[in-house]
Design a protein around this motif. Sequence first.
Motif, mmCIF file in Angstrom:
data_model
loop_
_atom_site.group_PDB
_atom_site.id
_atom_site.type_symbol
_atom_site.label_atom_id
_atom_site.label_comp_id
_atom_site.label_asym_id
_atom_site.label_seq_id
_atom_site.Cartn_x
_atom_site.Cartn_y
_atom_site.Cartn_z
ATOM 1 N N ASP A 279 76.723 58.137 73.019
ATOM 2 C CA ASP A 279 78.002 57.728 73.591
ATOM 3 C C ASP A 279 78.983 58.903 73.621
ATOM 4 O OD1 ASP A 279 79.841 55.505 74.475
ATOM 5 O OD2 ASP A 279 80.959 56.294 72.767
ATOM 6 N N ARG A 280 79.947 58.840 74.522
ATOM 7 C CA ARG A 280 80.881 59.960 74.671
ATOM 8 C C ARG A 280 81.824 60.111 73.477
ATOM 9 N NH1 ARG A 280 85.951 58.845 78.712
ATOM 10 N NH2 ARG A 280 86.369 56.663 78.216
ATOM 11 N N THR A 281 81.911 59.089 72.624
ATOM 12 C CA THR A 281 82.736 59.207 71.419
ATOM 13 C C THR A 281 81.972 59.836 70.253
ATOM 14 O OG1 THR A 281 82.115 57.008 70.607
ATOM 15 C CG2 THR A 281 84.033 57.141 72.073
ATOM 16 N N ALA A 282 80.678 60.077 70.429
ATOM 17 C CA ALA A 282 79.836 60.525 69.323
ATOM 18 C C ALA A 282 80.293 61.865 68.760
ATOM 19 C CB ALA A 282 78.378 60.613 69.769
ATOM 20 N N ALA A 283 80.719 62.771 69.640
ATOM 21 C CA ALA A 283 81.077 64.119 69.190
ATOM 22 C C ALA A 283 82.241 64.094 68.202
ATOM 23 C CB ALA A 283 81.429 65.000 70.389
ATOM 24 N N GLY A 284 83.163 63.153 68.358
ATOM 25 C CA GLY A 284 84.313 63.069 67.472
ATOM 26 C C GLY A 284 84.126 62.117 66.306
ATOM 27 N N SER A 285 82.911 61.603 66.141
ATOM 28 C CA SER A 285 82.669 60.591 65.118
ATOM 29 C C SER A 285 82.444 61.171 63.730
ATOM 30 C CB SER A 285 81.439 59.758 65.503
ATOM 31 O OG SER A 285 80.258 60.560 65.423
ATOM 32 N N GLY A 286 82.072 62.447 63.682
ATOM 33 C CA GLY A 286 81.744 63.055 62.398
ATOM 34 C C GLY A 286 80.313 62.827 61.965
ATOM 35 N N VAL A 287 79.519 62.114 62.767
ATOM 36 C CA VAL A 287 78.105 61.903 62.438
ATOM 37 C C VAL A 287 77.330 63.154 62.829
ATOM 38 C CG1 VAL A 287 76.050 60.483 62.821
ATOM 39 C CG2 VAL A 287 78.334 59.426 62.826
ATOM 40 N N PRO A 288 76.689 63.820 61.896
ATOM 41 C CA PRO A 288 76.004 65.079 62.203
ATOM 42 C C PRO A 288 74.944 64.924 63.294
ATOM 43 C CG PRO A 288 76.151 64.747 59.828
ATOM 44 C CD PRO A 288 76.591 63.462 60.466
ATOM 45 N N GLY A 289 74.972 65.863 64.240
ATOM 46 C CA GLY A 289 73.958 65.891 65.282
ATOM 47 C C GLY A 289 74.163 64.920 66.422
ATOM 48 N N HIS A 290 75.244 64.164 66.402
ATOM 49 C CA HIS A 290 75.478 63.172 67.457
ATOM 50 C C HIS A 290 76.542 63.667 68.429
ATOM 51 C CE1 HIS A 290 73.299 59.392 66.166
ATOM 52 N NE2 HIS A 290 73.051 60.248 65.176
ATOM 53 N N HIS A 291 76.184 63.762 69.682
ATOM 54 C CA HIS A 291 77.085 64.077 70.780
ATOM 55 C C HIS A 291 76.302 63.884 72.072
ATOM 56 C CE1 HIS A 291 74.813 67.746 70.035
ATOM 57 N NE2 HIS A 291 75.058 68.104 71.289
ATOM 58 N N ALA A 292 76.987 63.617 73.149
ATOM 59 C CA ALA A 292 76.303 63.435 74.431
ATOM 60 C C ALA A 292 75.855 64.788 74.953
ATOM 61 C CB ALA A 292 77.241 62.757 75.431
ATOM 62 N N ASP A 293 74.545 64.939 75.190
ATOM 63 C CA ASP A 293 73.980 66.228 75.601
ATOM 64 C C ASP A 293 72.934 65.980 76.686
ATOM 65 O OD1 ASP A 293 72.775 68.715 75.883
ATOM 66 O OD2 ASP A 293 72.880 69.197 73.750
ATOM 67 N N HIS A 294 73.369 66.056 77.945
ATOM 68 C CA HIS A 294 72.456 65.800 79.059
ATOM 69 C C HIS A 294 71.353 66.844 79.153
ATOM 70 C CE1 HIS A 294 75.928 63.295 80.133
ATOM 71 N NE2 HIS A 294 75.126 62.633 80.963
ATOM 72 N N GLU A 295 71.705 68.090 78.875
ATOM 73 C CA GLU A 295 70.709 69.150 78.967
ATOM 74 C C GLU A 295 69.585 68.928 77.961
ATOM 75 O OE1 GLU A 295 72.315 73.055 78.848
ATOM 76 O OE2 GLU A 295 73.630 72.742 80.564
ATOM 77 N N ALA A 296 69.947 68.570 76.743
ATOM 78 C CA ALA A 296 68.922 68.297 75.736
ATOM 79 C C ALA A 296 68.092 67.076 76.126
ATOM 80 C CB ALA A 296 69.573 68.076 74.375
ATOM 81 N N ALA A 297 68.755 66.069 76.681
ATOM 82 C CA ALA A 297 68.053 64.843 77.052
ATOM 83 C C ALA A 297 67.002 65.094 78.129
ATOM 84 C CB ALA A 297 69.049 63.795 77.533
ATOM 85 N N LEU A 298 67.261 66.052 79.004
ATOM 86 C CA LEU A 298 66.358 66.321 80.126
ATOM 87 C C LEU A 298 65.506 67.567 79.919
ATOM 88 C CD1 LEU A 298 68.834 65.471 83.020
ATOM 89 C CD2 LEU A 298 66.887 64.096 82.252
ATOM 90 N N GLU A 299 65.634 68.194 78.774
ATOM 91 C CA GLU A 299 64.880 69.427 78.525
ATOM 92 C C GLU A 299 63.375 69.168 78.615
ATOM 93 O OE1 GLU A 299 64.480 72.975 75.162
ATOM 94 O OE2 GLU A 299 65.759 71.222 74.791
ATOM 95 N N GLY A 300 62.704 69.979 79.430
ATOM 96 C CA GLY A 300 61.263 69.850 79.591
ATOM 97 C C GLY A 300 60.830 68.835 80.629
ATOM 98 N N ALA A 301 61.766 68.078 81.208
ATOM 99 C CA ALA A 301 61.411 67.084 82.217
ATOM 100 C C ALA A 301 61.110 67.760 83.546
ATOM 101 C CB ALA A 301 62.547 66.076 82.390
#
Length: 393
Positions: A279-301
């Motif tokens: 989710d787009r709020t993930a980056a500001g949540s303080g949860v390590p490693g969580h943020h919206a990352d389209h490039e990572a999601a599609l890496e290798g596709a």
Amino acid sequence: MSVGEAVETEPRRRPSRAIRFGLILVAVLALLFGVPWWTLIGGGNDWPTAVFVTGTVVFGVVLVSFPLLMFSGHGRNHRDLPAVIADTTLGVVWVLFVQSILGQVLALILWAFGVGDPARYRIATLVVAVVSLVLLIWGYAEARRVPRVRRVDVTLPRLGAGLDGLRLVLLTDTHYGPIERSRWSRKVTEVVNSLDADVVAHTGDIADGEVAQRRSQAAPLADIQASMARVYVTGNHEYFSGAQRWVEHMASLGWEALHNRHVEVTRDGASLVIAGVDDRTAAGSGVPGHHADHEAALEGADPSLPVLLLAHQPAQIAGAVAHGVDLQISGHTHGGQMWPFHYLVRLDQPVLQGLSRHSERTQLYTSRGTGFWGPPFRIFAPSEITLLTLHAT
């Protein structure tokens, strides 16, 4: 600025923010409760003193109790009973607020037709009370019912012929919460399994509360059937209640948690990339490693393959367009949930519900949601289980 100056200025900022927030909260509560009080109790009704005093005391007690119950119910401990009372109160007050504004308009119309005081105010009060009661009863039934199936055909020009007719079932915003809904959850699973899905997707806001609190309500998700894949991404509410634990729990139920990654499904020589972003709020949540990352999601596709993207909020569509996604599926808006709240939702989101196009390639489907958040009411915004049938050209 020196370290000493930073230390000196920080305490001055925090009180100002707290004061500003407090003033805004007081103003909002004054409007939400004050307008219905004026319409139903005060104004020109000229009620007997006992009615006026009793009504005023009731409004006052509810007004003072509401923020305390809301804080207790939706604070860190997620106490269910205060949450239920506060959420229901919010729904009731919202309906009374909206209908009271319309009631004031009705009183003006009656005045224009020569209806005198206090008759015109009492007529308006009666109409507001009756209409509000009907809307609340109907809205409660709509919120608690098993959602209807909404069937939508979507053409994806890059989809291979082997995947023509792929059946995608979308669940979102189940919001398992302080009202126990395990039976409802089982019935939703039964409906989904009757749809013979190839792919079932859940685009977040599974629950309001920690996994330990909502485990029984979420348990039927383990029984959902799909011939190709069951996939899930986080919504903003996971970041209030243990997002990483929900990711791990969904994986334990047999779902692919698409935490900025993708899977590929293939049939009869045709393939589809199914990707997901946080989710787009993930980056500001303080949860390590969580943020919206389209490039990572599609890496290798394979870039020649069509892409289906799970992203909780329609507002994330810009990233989908930039990365050449063919179809994004989202929830979050609830279709407004309680009319006319959808006007406020549109201030934050590009789409309220349904299928929309955002570039020559990219389409977006926004669900009105499977469950409900907070107030147990849905007014002119029915819930849905969505069956998307994907077609090749």
